[in-house]
Design a protein around this motif. Sequence first.
Motif, mmCIF file in Angstrom:
data_model
loop_
_atom_site.group_PDB
_atom_site.id
_atom_site.type_symbol
_atom_site.label_atom_id
_atom_site.label_comp_id
_atom_site.label_asym_id
_atom_site.label_seq_id
_atom_site.Cartn_x
_atom_site.Cartn_y
_atom_site.Cartn_z
ATOM 1 N N PRO A 4 0.836 -1.194 0.000
ATOM 2 C CA PRO A 4 0.000 0.000 0.000
ATOM 3 C C PRO A 4 0.880 1.256 0.000
ATOM 4 N N GLY A 5 0.611 2.165 -0.912
ATOM 5 C CA GLY A 5 1.395 3.383 -1.010
ATOM 6 C C GLY A 5 2.771 3.184 -1.590
ATOM 7 N N GLY A 6 3.042 2.001 -2.139
ATOM 8 C CA GLY A 6 4.363 1.691 -2.660
ATOM 9 C C GLY A 6 4.567 2.151 -4.085
ATOM 10 N N GLY A 7 5.652 1.666 -4.674
ATOM 11 C CA GLY A 7 6.036 2.111 -6.003
ATOM 12 C C GLY A 7 5.102 1.682 -7.107
ATOM 13 N N GLY A 8 4.167 0.779 -6.837
ATOM 14 C CA GLY A 8 3.202 0.362 -7.840
ATOM 15 C C GLY A 8 1.820 0.958 -7.661
ATOM 16 N N GLU A 9 1.705 1.918 -6.753
ATOM 17 C CA GLU A 9 0.408 2.572 -6.507
ATOM 18 C C GLU A 9 0.371 3.951 -7.159
ATOM 19 N N LEU A 10 -0.845 4.420 -7.468
ATOM 20 C CA LEU A 10 -1.043 5.787 -7.943
ATOM 21 C C LEU A 10 -1.149 6.684 -6.719
ATOM 22 N N ASN A 11 -0.010 7.158 -6.249
ATOM 23 C CA ASN A 11 0.037 7.965 -5.026
ATOM 24 C C ASN A 11 -0.117 9.450 -5.339
ATOM 25 N N GLY A 12 -0.615 10.194 -4.352
ATOM 26 C CA GLY A 12 -0.633 11.640 -4.442
ATOM 27 C C GLY A 12 -1.811 12.235 -5.157
ATOM 28 N N VAL A 13 -2.840 11.435 -5.452
ATOM 29 C CA VAL A 13 -4.015 11.953 -6.158
ATOM 30 C C VAL A 13 -5.208 12.018 -5.214
ATOM 31 N N VAL A 14 -5.624 10.865 -4.728
ATOM 32 C CA VAL A 14 -6.657 10.757 -3.699
ATOM 33 C C VAL A 14 -6.131 9.759 -2.671
ATOM 34 N N PRO A 15 -6.737 9.681 -1.478
ATOM 35 C CA PRO A 15 -6.312 8.612 -0.565
ATOM 36 C C PRO A 15 -6.368 7.267 -1.275
ATOM 37 N N ASN A 16 -5.334 6.472 -1.117
ATOM 38 C CA ASN A 16 -5.226 5.261 -1.920
ATOM 39 C C ASN A 16 -6.389 4.305 -1.729
ATOM 40 N N ASP A 17 -6.965 4.262 -0.534
ATOM 41 C CA ASP A 17 -8.090 3.345 -0.328
ATOM 42 C C ASP A 17 -9.361 3.832 -1.017
ATOM 43 N N GLU A 18 -9.312 5.025 -1.608
ATOM 44 C CA GLU A 18 -10.440 5.530 -2.389
ATOM 45 C C GLU A 18 -10.251 5.297 -3.889
ATOM 46 N N LEU A 19 -9.115 4.753 -4.270
ATOM 47 C CA LEU A 19 -8.887 4.451 -5.685
ATOM 48 C C LEU A 19 -9.811 3.313 -6.130
ATOM 49 N N PRO A 20 -10.165 3.254 -7.411
ATOM 50 C CA PRO A 20 -11.024 2.167 -7.901
ATOM 51 C C PRO A 20 -10.363 0.809 -7.671
ATOM 52 N N ALA A 21 -11.182 -0.215 -7.539
ATOM 53 C CA ALA A 21 -10.671 -1.562 -7.265
ATOM 54 C C ALA A 21 -9.707 -2.030 -8.342
ATOM 55 N N ASP A 22 -9.968 -1.665 -9.605
ATOM 56 C CA ASP A 22 -9.103 -2.149 -10.682
ATOM 57 C C ASP A 22 -7.721 -1.510 -10.652
ATOM 58 N N MET A 23 -7.528 -0.490 -9.812
ATOM 59 C CA MET A 23 -6.210 0.115 -9.667
ATOM 60 C C MET A 23 -5.443 -0.476 -8.484
ATOM 61 N N ARG A 24 -6.052 -1.467 -7.808
ATOM 62 C CA ARG A 24 -5.404 -2.018 -6.608
ATOM 63 C C ARG A 24 -5.450 -3.544 -6.578
ATOM 64 N N TYR A 25 -5.517 -4.153 -7.747
ATOM 65 C CA TYR A 25 -5.581 -5.616 -7.795
ATOM 66 C C TYR A 25 -4.381 -6.276 -7.135
ATOM 67 N N GLY A 26 -3.239 -5.600 -7.148
ATOM 68 C CA GLY A 26 -2.024 -6.243 -6.661
ATOM 69 C C GLY A 26 -1.520 -5.752 -5.325
ATOM 70 N N VAL A 27 -2.320 -4.955 -4.599
ATOM 71 C CA VAL A 27 -1.858 -4.400 -3.327
ATOM 72 C C VAL A 27 -1.904 -5.472 -2.246
ATOM 73 N N LEU A 28 -0.800 -5.622 -1.508
ATOM 74 C CA LEU A 28 -0.701 -6.701 -0.518
ATOM 75 C C LEU A 28 0.153 -6.271 0.661
ATOM 76 N N THR A 29 0.006 -7.007 1.772
ATOM 77 C CA THR A 29 0.749 -6.658 2.992
ATOM 78 C C THR A 29 1.454 -7.846 3.633
ATOM 79 N N ARG A 30 1.273 -9.050 3.095
ATOM 80 C CA ARG A 30 1.894 -10.225 3.722
ATOM 81 C C ARG A 30 2.007 -11.342 2.683
ATOM 82 N N PRO A 31 2.837 -12.353 2.945
ATOM 83 C CA PRO A 31 3.044 -13.417 1.956
ATOM 84 C C PRO A 31 1.765 -14.117 1.512
ATOM 85 N N ALA A 32 0.834 -14.352 2.449
ATOM 86 C CA ALA A 32 -0.409 -15.027 2.065
ATOM 87 C C ALA A 32 -1.176 -14.203 1.041
ATOM 88 N N GLU A 33 -1.169 -12.885 1.204
ATOM 89 C CA GLU A 33 -1.832 -12.020 0.222
ATOM 90 C C GLU A 33 -1.092 -12.023 -1.105
#
Length: 425
Positions: free
Chosen positions: A163-192
């Motif tokens: 989340p908020g990493g180099g593969g996210e569209l940062n600096g436009v809107v809060p990232n959790d408000e981005l459309p789902a299709d812009m966050r298909y690959g966001v993860l926080t742990r190996p299982a994800e």
Amino acid sequence: MKIFATALASAGLFLSTPVAANSLYVETGRLLDVENGAVLTGQCVLIEGERIARVEPCNDTPEGAEKVDWSAYTVLPGLIDLHTHLSDTGTSADLSDPLKTSPVDTVLIGARNARVTLEAGFTTVRDVGTYRGLTDVALRNAINKGLVPGPRMFVAGAYLTHPGGGGELNGVVPNDELPADMRYGVLTRPAEAREKAEYLFDHGVDFLKLIGTGAVLAIGTEPGEPELTEEEMRAAVQVAKARGSYATAHAHGAEGIKNAIRAGVRSIEHASLIDEEGLAMAKAHGVWLVMDVFNGDYIDEVGTAEGWPEEYLRKNRETTQIQRDNFRRAVEMGVPLAFGSDSGVYPHGINARQFGYMVANGMTPLQAIRAATLSAAEVIGHQDELGSIAAGKLADLIAVSGDPLADVTVLEHVAHVMKGGELVR
């Protein structure tokens, strides 16, 4: 010298609709044998359907075949760019542009980008991510069905990123408000990481793109800082291998590069800040470096003129020369290197400008050409079909004036293109 002020003026000179031919007999003036590093004369290539039937000294045109006269040109295999972003809006001063562009419009933009890339002689690309997830899959499928002209595409679908990493569209809107299709690959742990990787393969991707460090062109991230952990990347790599595929890692920083190599990736994108240990690891493990040594000048010149974010410009200045120095060191050490230009950062269709930069930073012209043919085909696992002009391989050929072994920049001006036995021009 200002070399980036205008886009390719010649792109409109090509015809976009391929002319199908069942059997072609291509007479070459000079034929570049990339495997042996030899320029052959008096050679003809017989093409049946989409494949090369044989390469032989020229004789009478076989019955039923159409003669193609490229006797005034040097003919070489279709070029392969391992780092493109066709299905995307491109980099500009407007950070919100990808968000304002719908998935459908993104695919249509991608169709235009695909056409000019093919016309420039790049008959195959590895598209390494898009903000609008899976639009690259749609574009690839449209090309494969013959609906739009474009190179053979291998696609990643989305970025696997924190989340908020180099593969996210940062600096436009809060990232959790981005459309789902812009966050298909966001993860926080190996299982994800496993879950997201499975999702992408289920939806048609060819390989995975992991974000191992921060990015130059992403707000709030630093290229030298690790992002995905070794464990997260390994989890994704394991899924890719189980699917008969592989993963590549975006990684500028030395620690992130080494994490990715230990995790089992096939290639590293950028590798700007790689250290001696990382270079030795890449060589020992046969991990390819795909270093975009061209576009730093474009970012500095055009980005400054157009008012791109100062953060982008600073990070570009901090990575451009050291990346080129490390590229030269990789050449000296014999580390596997393949061609990838990061098209989309600069206008699509001028990908071949990278060849001159590769030669200026330590490669011979033949090494640079092999990086975009034989080596690139091996990276994507299709060396049996792509990368050279030989019987049984797909008939991907380009023709240029002059001798690219004497002046590699002639590849910036491709006269004729053939993809899979179809004349693009």
